[in-house]
Design an enzyme around this catalytic site. Structure first.
Site, PDB file in Angstrom:
ATOM      1  N   ASP A  12       0.837  -1.195   0.000  1.00 33.40           N
ATOM      2  CA  ASP A  12       0.000   0.000   0.000  1.00 33.40           C
ATOM      3  C   ASP A  12       0.877   1.252   0.000  1.00 33.40           C
ATOM      4  OD1 ASP A  12      -2.308   1.524   0.053  1.00 33.40           O
ATOM      5  OD2 ASP A  12      -2.529   1.412   2.232  1.00 33.40           O
ATOM      6  N   ARG A  25       0.495   8.768 -10.826  1.00 29.64           N
ATOM      7  CA  ARG A  25       0.340   7.559 -10.014  1.00 29.64           C
ATOM      8  C   ARG A  25       1.088   6.369 -10.604  1.00 29.64           C
ATOM      9  NH1 ARG A  25      -3.587   7.459  -6.037  1.00 29.64           N
ATOM     10  NH2 ARG A  25      -3.855   5.201  -6.289  1.00 29.64           N
ATOM     11  N   HIS A  29       3.412   3.081  -9.090  1.00 28.85           N
ATOM     12  CA  HIS A  29       3.228   1.661  -9.373  1.00 28.85           C
ATOM     13  C   HIS A  29       4.501   1.051  -9.955  1.00 28.85           C
ATOM     14  CE1 HIS A  29      -0.888   2.078  -8.285  1.00 28.85           C
ATOM     15  NE2 HIS A  29      -1.256   2.764  -9.354  1.00 28.85           N
ATOM     16  N   LEU A 123      11.422 -20.750  -3.124  1.00 28.63           N
ATOM     17  CA  LEU A 123      10.408 -19.850  -2.585  1.00 28.63           C
ATOM     18  C   LEU A 123       9.127 -20.027  -3.374  1.00 28.63           C
ATOM     19  CD1 LEU A 123       9.588 -17.414  -0.735  1.00 28.63           C
ATOM     20  CD2 LEU A 123      10.252 -15.923  -2.644  1.00 28.63           C
TER      21      LEU A 123
END
Length: 234
Positions: A12, A25, A29, A123
């Site tokens: 977030d 924005r 990202h 992983l």
């Protein structure tokens, strides 16, 4: 120090990171995608076996079209540029969520990434895309009803363990630790069933700034806690 087997992260703060720098924005990202790589590397070095990241929620489709296109474009780029390195590093990829909402080329890339990394064991990386915890539980309930109507399941024998087999995360252990960045303190419809006994750590750092130091700090907080799983002690 006790290391959690499964860490889940609610990423977030991308938008706020960009806004604080006067950037669009999408810049947040993009930087957030780089933070994903750092998180994967930190998980591997820390000995974490399972890592789940909340990359794109089902609610994200409601964002302005331009931002949605930016996000899906970044997803395309990630799938086509990062998979080879993830495979080389022993990472097995899995995606949960409603992938049918993505364009067919992205759906194909998701399937290819899962196939190409399926033998890796260093992983287990699960990426939640177009995902919502309530929708996942509802879908599992529908699948249970269908199995019962088909005579494949006796409703009287339905228990938590059986129900979990119908969830998108079937075969994945519940998260021991859930990390959320940006200072917000909520789950935001993420792994609602699976988080029943997870330890929650909220970090006051925007996701694009997240690094191995933050990962280590969260693991240290986890190690200092006493996990009771509902049992009384003392």
């Amino acid at each position: 120090m006790a290391v959690p087997a499964h860490v889940a992260i609610i990423m977030d703060g991308n938008g706020r990171w960009a806004a604080s720098r006067g950037l669009p924005r999408v810049a947040g990202h993009r930087e957030g995608a780089r933070a994903v790589r750092r998180a994967v590397e930190a998980a591997i070095r820390s000995g974490v076996s399972w890592l789940t990241i909340y990359a794109f929620s089902s609610e994200n489709w409601r964002r302005p079209l331009g931002e949605v296109l930016d996000l899906t474009g970044l997803l395309r780029r990630y799938l086509r540029t990062e998979i080879a390195e993830l495979k080389a590093n022993g990472v097995r990829l899995r995606f949960i969520g409603d992938r049918t909402r993505f364009d067919r080329d992205i759906q194909g890339d998701l399937a290819a990434a899962e196939h190409d990394t399926q033998r890796n064991i260093r992983l287990n990386l699960t990426i939640a895309l177009s995902y919502g915890g309530r929708a996942e539980i509802a879908a599992a309930a529908r699948a249970v009803v269908a199995a019962a109507l088909a005579g494949q399941l006796d409703p009287a024998k339905l228990c938590e363990e059986v129900f979990e087999g119908f969830l998108a995360t079937a075969g994945t252990p519940d998260p021991d630790l859930i990390i959320r960045t940006s200072g917000e303190q909520r789950l935001s419809n993420f792994l609602l069933w699976q988080s029943a006994y997870a330890e929650l750590v909220f970090l006051d750092v925007l996701w694009p700034d997240f690094n191995e130091t933050h990962f280590a700090a969260a693991l240290s907080t986890y190690a200092a806690r006493e996990r009771r799983f509902g049992a009384r002690t003392g």
